[in-house]
Write an enzyme that holds these catalytic residues in place. Structure first.
Site, mmCIF file in Angstrom:
data_model
loop_
_atom_site.group_PDB
_atom_site.id
_atom_site.type_symbol
_atom_site.label_atom_id
_atom_site.label_comp_id
_atom_site.label_asym_id
_atom_site.label_seq_id
_atom_site.Cartn_x
_atom_site.Cartn_y
_atom_site.Cartn_z
ATOM 1 N N CYS A 116 0.785 -1.259 0.132
ATOM 2 C CA CYS A 116 -0.061 -0.088 0.131
ATOM 3 C C CYS A 116 0.803 1.268 0.064
ATOM 4 O O CYS A 116 0.387 2.273 -0.504
ATOM 5 C CB CYS A 116 -1.125 -0.042 1.098
ATOM 6 S SG CYS A 116 -1.907 -1.409 1.277
ATOM 7 N N HIS A 263 -3.591 7.131 1.329
ATOM 8 C CA HIS A 263 -3.867 5.793 0.578
ATOM 9 C C HIS A 263 -5.315 5.300 1.024
ATOM 10 O O HIS A 263 -5.777 5.390 2.250
ATOM 11 C CB HIS A 263 -2.960 4.657 1.226
ATOM 12 C CG HIS A 263 -3.519 3.319 1.089
ATOM 13 N ND1 HIS A 263 -3.539 2.833 -0.089
ATOM 14 C CD2 HIS A 263 -3.424 2.295 2.114
ATOM 15 C CE1 HIS A 263 -4.192 1.589 0.059
ATOM 16 N NE2 HIS A 263 -3.927 1.264 1.398
ATOM 17 N N ASN A 293 -10.005 -0.695 -1.850
ATOM 18 C CA ASN A 293 -8.522 -0.434 -1.828
ATOM 19 C C ASN A 293 -7.674 -1.087 -2.922
ATOM 20 O O ASN A 293 -7.814 -2.357 -2.998
ATOM 21 C CB ASN A 293 -8.228 -1.328 -0.431
ATOM 22 C CG ASN A 293 -6.796 -0.959 0.096
ATOM 23 O OD1 ASN A 293 -5.879 -0.575 -0.714
ATOM 24 N ND2 ASN A 293 -6.504 -1.292 1.401
HETATM 25 O O1 UT7 Z 1 -4.299 -1.283 2.792
HETATM 26 C C1 UT7 Z 1 -3.408 -1.934 3.806
HETATM 27 C C2 UT7 Z 1 -4.036 -1.482 5.029
HETATM 28 N N1 UT7 Z 1 -5.201 -1.969 5.522
HETATM 29 C C3 UT7 Z 1 -5.919 -1.577 6.355
HETATM 30 O O2 UT7 Z 1 -5.723 -0.315 6.742
HETATM 31 C C4 UT7 Z 1 -7.202 -2.365 6.761
HETATM 32 C C5 UT7 Z 1 -7.428 -2.200 8.300
HETATM 33 N N2 UT7 Z 1 -8.376 -3.015 8.803
HETATM 34 C C6 UT7 Z 1 -9.864 -2.496 8.616
HETATM 35 O O3 UT7 Z 1 -10.163 -1.675 7.642
HETATM 36 C C7 UT7 Z 1 -10.952 -3.490 9.308
HETATM 37 O O4 UT7 Z 1 -10.168 -3.997 10.110
HETATM 38 C C8 UT7 Z 1 -11.757 -4.170 8.319
HETATM 39 C C9 UT7 Z 1 -12.623 -3.304 7.403
HETATM 40 C C10 UT7 Z 1 -11.093 -5.170 7.560
HETATM 41 C C11 UT7 Z 1 -12.632 -5.317 9.218
HETATM 42 O O5 UT7 Z 1 -13.436 -4.355 9.982
HETATM 43 P P1 UT7 Z 1 -13.631 -4.945 11.603
HETATM 44 O O6 UT7 Z 1 -14.370 -3.929 12.298
HETATM 45 O O7 UT7 Z 1 -12.165 -4.771 12.235
HETATM 46 O O8 UT7 Z 1 -13.994 -6.288 11.438
HETATM 47 P P2 UT7 Z 1 -13.554 -7.638 12.226
HETATM 48 O O9 UT7 Z 1 -12.757 -8.456 11.322
HETATM 49 O O10 UT7 Z 1 -13.132 -7.640 13.483
HETATM 50 O O11 UT7 Z 1 -14.928 -8.592 12.191
HETATM 51 C C12 UT7 Z 1 -15.994 -8.231 12.787
HETATM 52 C C13 UT7 Z 1 -17.269 -8.992 12.515
HETATM 53 C C14 UT7 Z 1 -16.887 -10.498 12.657
HETATM 54 O O12 UT7 Z 1 -18.141 -11.135 13.131
HETATM 55 P P3 UT7 Z 1 -18.356 -11.554 14.638
HETATM 56 O O13 UT7 Z 1 -17.128 -12.568 15.009
HETATM 57 O O14 UT7 Z 1 -18.099 -10.587 15.523
HETATM 58 O O15 UT7 Z 1 -19.648 -12.369 14.763
HETATM 59 C C15 UT7 Z 1 -16.691 -10.944 11.268
HETATM 60 O O16 UT7 Z 1 -16.746 -12.460 11.016
HETATM 61 O O17 UT7 Z 1 -17.709 -8.837 11.322
HETATM 62 C C16 UT7 Z 1 -17.914 -10.288 10.449
HETATM 63 N N3 UT7 Z 1 -17.263 -9.863 9.038
HETATM 64 C C17 UT7 Z 1 -18.021 -9.686 8.149
HETATM 65 N N4 UT7 Z 1 -19.285 -9.654 8.133
HETATM 66 C C18 UT7 Z 1 -20.018 -9.388 7.025
HETATM 67 C C19 UT7 Z 1 -15.995 -9.693 8.760
HETATM 68 N N5 UT7 Z 1 -16.017 -9.462 7.303
HETATM 69 C C20 UT7 Z 1 -17.278 -9.455 7.094
HETATM 70 C C21 UT7 Z 1 -17.821 -9.065 5.758
HETATM 71 N N6 UT7 Z 1 -19.407 -9.141 5.948
HETATM 72 N N7 UT7 Z 1 -17.357 -8.868 4.715
#
Ligand code: UT7
Length: 336
Positions: A116, A263, A293
């Site tokens: 990135c 980014h 992204n």
């Molecule tokens: O570009 C390089 C740098 N990258 C970044 O800067 C990305 C940084 N991270 C993020 O942007 C976020 O962590 C994400 C957008 C990737 C994920 O968001 P989050 O709030 O951290 O979600 P999470 O992975 O902790 O998941 C929360 C819940 C989980 O369910 P439970 O365990 O709480 O029941 C996941 O299974 O959301 C669920 N989940 C989804 N649900 C529907 C994860 N992905 C999805 C999805 N659709 N696509």
């Protein structure tokens, strides 16, 4: 001592639009979840049935536009710097493919592997070559084909929904104008977190397994892994540091920023940074809602769109800031 300035910009994204609702055909997800957590509404994913786009081909298409807008021809380009994490081939890198696709003379082509932060690193490398007087016109490209390598099942949804395909290119050129162009760049990395956002296979450690992937259906190392919340926390901290470092190096204040191009990792990250630096909406440009992204391509696509929309004017102070896998991060400060 010369300065370097951007004299041409271009971007290209595949035609195929994949909305959040379209993703439901592969995985259990929802438009609400994706928009709330990331700000993304749709992304471009190459449709392999109707398009022959690849990382290099998209990069070449963006490059053609940038070269033309710079008022140059391919024969005026002295060097290529190509940033991607998704090259067409494991080796050679995509820079040489661009050179061939654009039918350029036997100029040098350098590949940058900084995910990135790839475009920020690539621009900084090109800037050094120009400031030393070695080259006059450098083609700097960021391009990614993510869709070819994502886990589209529910298992991979926390990663797959955020990434999109696309490419952007800039022509960095020698100028003798003082205090114009790239004022400074600031690059960092922290390899202890390399595996918090990584693709493990294929690799020199795992490539034998690649051949027998069908026999390892549970092996997810062929798909990008991301420790999302960990990455998020580091992103907000490192973005801020990189911007502050860029301002301080040039004795500037946050009030001096005319345009911040972060980014496009996650709209929430960009909004956090905007709030922290108390920037009004017209001083931050985001387009993640349309493209997701696109890693090394995201900053250059956003910069090009902002410029096309007339949001960047002569003499504006523009800051590019990136954070991503490596971890790597950095900023570039530009007087437009
Ligand atoms: O570009 C390089 C740098 N990258 C970044 O800067 C990305 C940084 N991270 C993020 O942007 C976020 O962590 C994400 C957008 C990737 C994920 O968001 P989050 O709030 O951290 O979600 P999470 O992975 O902790 O998941 C929360 C819940 C989980 O369910 P439970 O365990 O709480 O029941 C996941 O299974 O959301 C669920 N989940 C989804 N649900 C529907 C994860 N992905 C999805 C999805 N659709 N696509």
């Amino acid at each position: 001592m010369y300065n370097s300035k951007i004299i041409g910009l271009g971007y290209y994204v595949p035609e195929n639009i994949v909305t959040n609702n379209d993703l439901k055909q592969w995985m259990d997800t929802s438009d609400e979840w994706i928009q709330e957590r990331t700000g993304i509404k749709e992304r471009r994913w190459i449709d392999t049935e109707t398009s022959n786009d690849t990382t290099s081909l998209m990069g070449a298409k963006a490059a053609k536009i940038a070269i033309e807008r710079a008022g140059l021809t391919k024969d005026d380009i002295d060097f290529i710097v190509f940033a991607t994490l998704s090259p067409d081939l494991y080796f050679p890198g995509g820079g040489v493919e661009i050179q061939e696709l654009l039918d350029m003379p036997t100029i040098g082509a350098l590949d940058v592997r900084n995910q990135c932060s790839g475009f920020v690193y690539a621009l900084s490398v090109a800037d050094q070559f120009i400031k030393t007087g070695m080259y006059k016109n450098i083609l700097v490209i960021g391009s990614e084909n993510h869709s070819g390598g994502l886990d589209r099942s529910t298992r991979g949804r926390n990663v797959s929904v955020i990434f999109g395909d696309g490419a952007g290119a800039a022509i960095l050129s020698r100028t003798e104008e003082k205090n114009k162009g790239i004022l400074s760049s600031h690059l960092h990395s922290e390899g202890k977190y390399a595996k918090e956002l990584a693709l493990i296979s294929p690799s020199t450690q795992k490539w034998v397994n690649t051949i027998i992937q069908e026999n390892n259906p549970d092996d997810t190392s062929y798909y990008p892994y991301m420790n999302g919340q960990f990455v998020f926390k580091h992103a907000v901290a490192r973005f801020s540091e990189a911007i502050i470092e860029g301002l301080q190096a040039n004795q500037l204040k946050k009030e001096d920023i005319d345009m911040l191009i972060p980014h496009q990792a996650n709209l929430r990250i960009a909004q956090f940074i905007q709030k922290k630096f108390q920037l009004p909406d017209n001083k931050v440009f985001n387009n993640i809602e349309k493209y997701g992204n696109t890693t090394a391509a995201s900053i250059i696509i956003a910069l090009t769109e902002a410029w096309e929309k007339g949001k960047i004017k002569d003499n504006d102070l523009v800051i590019l800031a990136a954070f991503g896998s490596g971890f790597t991060w950095g900023s570039v400060v530009i007087r437009w």
